[in-house]
Design a protein around this motif. Structure first.
Motif, PDB file in Angstrom:
ATOM      1  N   MET A  59       0.888  -0.926   0.031  1.00 37.19           N
ATOM      2  CA  MET A  59      -0.234  -0.005   0.042  1.00 37.19           C
ATOM      3  C   MET A  59       0.384   1.294   0.382  1.00 37.19           C
ATOM      4  O   MET A  59       0.175   2.433  -0.096  1.00 37.19           O
ATOM      5  CB  MET A  59      -1.009   0.555   1.356  1.00 37.19           C
ATOM      6  N   THR A  60       2.191   1.053   0.048  1.00 39.18           N
ATOM      7  CA  THR A  60       3.088   2.234   0.564  1.00 39.18           C
ATOM      8  C   THR A  60       3.902   2.546  -0.855  1.00 39.18           C
ATOM      9  O   THR A  60       3.938   1.582  -1.713  1.00 39.18           O
ATOM     10  CB  THR A  60       3.353   2.600   1.890  1.00 39.18           C
ATOM     11  N   ARG A  61       4.539   3.594  -0.814  1.00 36.36           N
ATOM     12  CA  ARG A  61       5.799   3.244  -2.303  1.00 36.36           C
ATOM     13  C   ARG A  61       7.283   3.736  -2.128  1.00 36.36           C
ATOM     14  O   ARG A  61       7.655   4.191  -1.041  1.00 36.36           O
ATOM     15  CB  ARG A  61       4.827   4.439  -3.389  1.00 36.36           C
ATOM     16  N   ASP A  62       8.361   3.639  -2.905  1.00 39.93           N
ATOM     17  CA  ASP A  62       9.576   4.352  -3.348  1.00 39.93           C
ATOM     18  C   ASP A  62      10.297   3.334  -1.596  1.00 39.93           C
ATOM     19  O   ASP A  62      10.171   2.560  -1.726  1.00 39.93           O
ATOM     20  CB  ASP A  62       9.066   6.504  -2.755  1.00 39.93           C
TER      21      ASP A  62
ATOM     22  N   ARG B 237      -6.368   1.948   7.251  1.00 41.91           N
ATOM     23  CA  ARG B 237      -6.473   0.829   5.354  1.00 41.91           C
ATOM     24  C   ARG B 237      -5.523  -0.564   6.403  1.00 41.91           C
ATOM     25  O   ARG B 237      -6.051  -0.779   5.691  1.00 41.91           O
ATOM     26  CB  ARG B 237      -6.101   2.053   4.191  1.00 41.91           C
ATOM     27  N   ILE B 238      -4.316  -0.343   6.675  1.00 44.26           N
ATOM     28  CA  ILE B 238      -3.327  -1.026   6.706  1.00 44.26           C
ATOM     29  C   ILE B 238      -4.009  -1.990   8.166  1.00 44.26           C
ATOM     30  O   ILE B 238      -3.562  -3.033   8.255  1.00 44.26           O
ATOM     31  CB  ILE B 238      -2.317  -0.360   6.878  1.00 44.26           C
ATOM     32  N   GLY B 239      -4.467  -1.523   8.995  1.00 46.53           N
ATOM     33  CA  GLY B 239      -5.082  -2.186  10.146  1.00 46.53           C
ATOM     34  C   GLY B 239      -6.291  -2.725   9.874  1.00 46.53           C
ATOM     35  O   GLY B 239      -5.501  -3.874  10.229  1.00 46.53           O
ATOM     36  N   MET B 240      -7.183  -2.432   9.084  1.00 44.18           N
ATOM     37  CA  MET B 240      -8.177  -3.153   8.587  1.00 44.18           C
ATOM     38  C   MET B 240      -8.245  -4.447   7.977  1.00 44.18           C
ATOM     39  O   MET B 240      -8.163  -5.494   8.641  1.00 44.18           O
ATOM     40  CB  MET B 240      -8.860  -1.709   7.836  1.00 44.18           C
ATOM     41  N   GLN B 241      -7.248  -4.049   7.327  1.00 47.08           N
ATOM     42  CA  GLN B 241      -7.023  -4.971   5.520  1.00 47.08           C
ATOM     43  C   GLN B 241      -5.198  -6.131   7.070  1.00 47.08           C
ATOM     44  O   GLN B 241      -6.244  -7.358   6.601  1.00 47.08           O
ATOM     45  CB  GLN B 241      -5.172  -4.978   5.134  1.00 47.08           C
TER      46      GLN B 241
END
Length: 298
Positions: free
Chosen positions: A204-207, A255-259
């Protein structure tokens, strides 16, 4: 008529980053125990997956991708992979079938130098290039090293995977059942939970953010009503990364926590209350004390 011998042993899955090692292990086990993403160097530790077959038990060891390491963390990852090939019974060397074989030659010879265990070359991702190119690639790899066998597969679709398992089983020595036949891994639940959270961050994050993240499960408690309460800390190296992980009004962290919670509930087969915290641990990937604290030291 005498009964066939029980065969068992340890099998290292090695290769460059992002060639499908974790996907292959998950496919063999029929369950997801190793996190995956489309980013290289997702796997950081050696992870054991236990696969029982009629007349045998195969302990597969997923290893971090082998690459030219610079940071302390990356050097630890490469050492995890290279040390595995020195003591296992069989080695599966995975390559990206769509890649140029000439670019793999040096790495294969370097990694397998002095290795005594039989090596199977697994040509993965055959679903991503024309079948007419397959023979040429097989012949090219055949000149690189005296592989016991070269098997083309697609870890994603499962094509050829059963053939790999059958061949491995036949190469294992007679031996005991090392683990109970009803478990898929010897990993503690805390480790798997931390890895699930890290996977969601990778996806879900980048770079550079995913590569600067270490997740530590601080608390793991089962309540009387069966609910499991988990507290975990997401460690990053810079304030800017903390901001990205948290997101605007905390949206990214939610979102990270939910998934993560949804997948952890499937893993534990129970309801989960998950709390995530974000902490800046400056340059942790170069700090030997913090690497040990986060589980990245031999």
């Amino acid at each position: 008529m005498s009964q066939a011998a029980f065969r068992s042993g340890f099998v290292a899955i090695v290769g460059r980053p992002n060639v499908g090692k974790s996907t292959l292990l998950n496919k063999i086990l029929g369950e997801k125990i190793v996190i995956t993403s489309d980013k290289p160097q997702t796997t950081r530790n050696r992870i054991q997956g236990i696969h029982n077959v009629p007349g045998g038990q195969i302990v597969f060891i997923d290893t971090p991708g082998i690459h030219r390491a610079k940071s302390r963390l990356n050097k630890f990852m490469v050492e995890e992979a290279l040390s595995a090939v020195q003591w296992v019974d069989v080695i599966l060397y995975l390559v990206d079938g769509a890649a140029d074989p000439a670019k793999e030659t040096g790495m294969i010879k370097e990694v397998l130098s002095g290795v005594e265990a039989p090596v199977i070359l697994v040509l993965n991702k055959i679903d991503l290039f024309p079948k007419s190119d397959l023979l040429e690639r097989l012949l090219a790899y055949g000149d690189v090293y005296p592989f016991k066998e070269i098997i083309p597969i697609s870890a994603q679709t499962g094509d050829g995977v059963e053939q790999v398992v059958e061949l491995v089983h036949g190469l294992l020595p007679e031996g005991p059942c090392y683990f109970p036949d009803d478990i898929l891994t010897d990993l503690p639940e805390r480790f798997i939970v931390a890895e699930i959270i890290r996977e969601k961050i990778f996806r879900m994050t980048r770079d550079e953010v995913p590569y600067s993240v270490a997740v530590v499960v601080d608390s793991f408690k089962e309540r009387p009503d069966g609910l499991v309460a988990i507290q975990a800390t997401v460690n990053v190296e810079r304030d800017s990364q903390k901001g990205i992980i948290i997101g605007k009004r905390g949206d990214m962290l939610k979102r990270i926590g939910m998934q993560s919670r949804q997948e952890i509930e499937r893993l534990l087969d129970t309801k989960v209350f998950l709390e995530l915290f974000v902490r800046v641990s400056g340059e942790w990937s170069e700090n030997s004390r913090m690497l040990k604290e986060f589980g990245y030291s031999s």
